[in-house]
Design an enzyme around this catalytic site. Sequence first.
Site, mmCIF file in Angstrom:
data_model
loop_
_atom_site.group_PDB
_atom_site.id
_atom_site.type_symbol
_atom_site.label_atom_id
_atom_site.label_comp_id
_atom_site.label_asym_id
_atom_site.label_seq_id
_atom_site.Cartn_x
_atom_site.Cartn_y
_atom_site.Cartn_z
ATOM 1 N N ASN A 104 0.859 -1.195 0.000
ATOM 2 C CA ASN A 104 0.000 0.000 0.000
ATOM 3 C C ASN A 104 0.891 1.239 0.000
ATOM 4 O O ASN A 104 1.484 1.586 1.017
ATOM 5 C CB ASN A 104 -0.895 -0.026 1.248
ATOM 6 C CG ASN A 104 -1.777 1.207 1.348
ATOM 7 O OD1 ASN A 104 -1.930 1.956 0.378
ATOM 8 N ND2 ASN A 104 -2.356 1.427 2.520
ATOM 9 N N HIS A 161 -9.799 1.193 4.627
ATOM 10 C CA HIS A 161 -8.547 1.385 5.368
ATOM 11 C C HIS A 161 -8.803 2.326 6.545
ATOM 12 O O HIS A 161 -9.576 3.287 6.433
ATOM 13 C CB HIS A 161 -7.475 1.958 4.434
ATOM 14 C CG HIS A 161 -6.104 1.873 5.020
ATOM 15 N ND1 HIS A 161 -5.659 2.769 5.969
ATOM 16 C CD2 HIS A 161 -5.088 0.995 4.818
ATOM 17 C CE1 HIS A 161 -4.423 2.430 6.320
ATOM 18 N NE2 HIS A 161 -4.054 1.370 5.644
ATOM 19 N N GLU A 184 -6.069 -5.128 10.439
ATOM 20 C CA GLU A 184 -5.035 -4.114 10.675
ATOM 21 C C GLU A 184 -5.321 -3.380 11.990
ATOM 22 O O GLU A 184 -6.111 -2.426 12.010
ATOM 23 C CB GLU A 184 -5.032 -3.094 9.538
ATOM 24 C CG GLU A 184 -4.716 -3.683 8.185
ATOM 25 C CD GLU A 184 -4.065 -2.642 7.277
ATOM 26 O OE1 GLU A 184 -2.932 -2.869 6.868
ATOM 27 O OE2 GLU A 184 -4.693 -1.599 7.033
HETATM 28 C C1 PEP Z 1 -0.998 -0.025 5.830
HETATM 29 O O1 PEP Z 1 -0.665 0.766 4.967
HETATM 30 O O2 PEP Z 1 -2.123 -0.501 5.858
HETATM 31 C C2 PEP Z 1 -0.012 -0.412 6.837
HETATM 32 C C3 PEP Z 1 -0.256 -1.441 7.606
HETATM 33 O O3 PEP Z 1 1.126 0.367 6.916
HETATM 34 P P1 PEP Z 1 2.498 -0.024 7.654
HETATM 35 O O4 PEP Z 1 2.952 -1.349 7.063
HETATM 36 O O5 PEP Z 1 3.420 1.076 7.331
HETATM 37 O O6 PEP Z 1 2.225 -0.191 9.110
#
Ligand code: PEP
Length: 222
Positions: free
Chosen positions: A9, A97, A146
Amino acid sequence: MKPLVIAGNWKSNKTTAEALRWLQDFKSHIVSIPKYITVVLCVPFTLLYTLKEAIQSDGFPLVLGAQNLSPFADGAQTGEESARMVHDLADWVIIGHSERRKNFGETDGILRKKVEQAKSAGLKIIYCVPNDSTGIPNDVDVVAYEPVWAIGTGESDIPENANSVMTNIKAKSQVPTVIYGGSVTAANVASFVSQPAIDGVLPGGESLDPEKFAALLIHAYG
Ligand code: PEP
């Protein structure tokens, strides 16, 4: 080997020249990608056309994703990209997200509309949730667990804990593919994808650097 989805991402980063340089560098660090790994590169709308052309011209096995789309169909929606437009250039889309929920006020109702639009245009959907109690619309292809505190902080969840949250998500949603996101790196990716309920990862920061992203992929299948 179980199939894995690894979705980088890029968030709101990179000009066209920077994206093309990334692609060249990435290819110099990785010779091939095993067939059981789907690598999705989720980039800003402005980069989709150029990257699509570049990837098609050399047949490199990356697939493109968008990071957003309109909850509305084509029409009088100034500044919006409809699902049909997005599908012209990308096969996948991230919906829900936590940055969009928090910074752009996207509610479950709006996200449901986005899922409907994406599905009707034929896009594959990665639907992000911060925990196992957040609702998941029908018809999403991949769920990304997440935890908000782990995004961009350098602090990732404990793999065994992520595995148990993701086991619950699979049981509740019936979505067969659930991936983990939150400070995934080359150093910790294997500890996540070796968990039985974890079918891949969604790295943000680490995907911006072609060498680090290539290393992450190599460690995922190493
Ligand atoms: C994301 O972009 O959803 C993410 C988890 O970012 P990072 O890997 O930088 O924590």
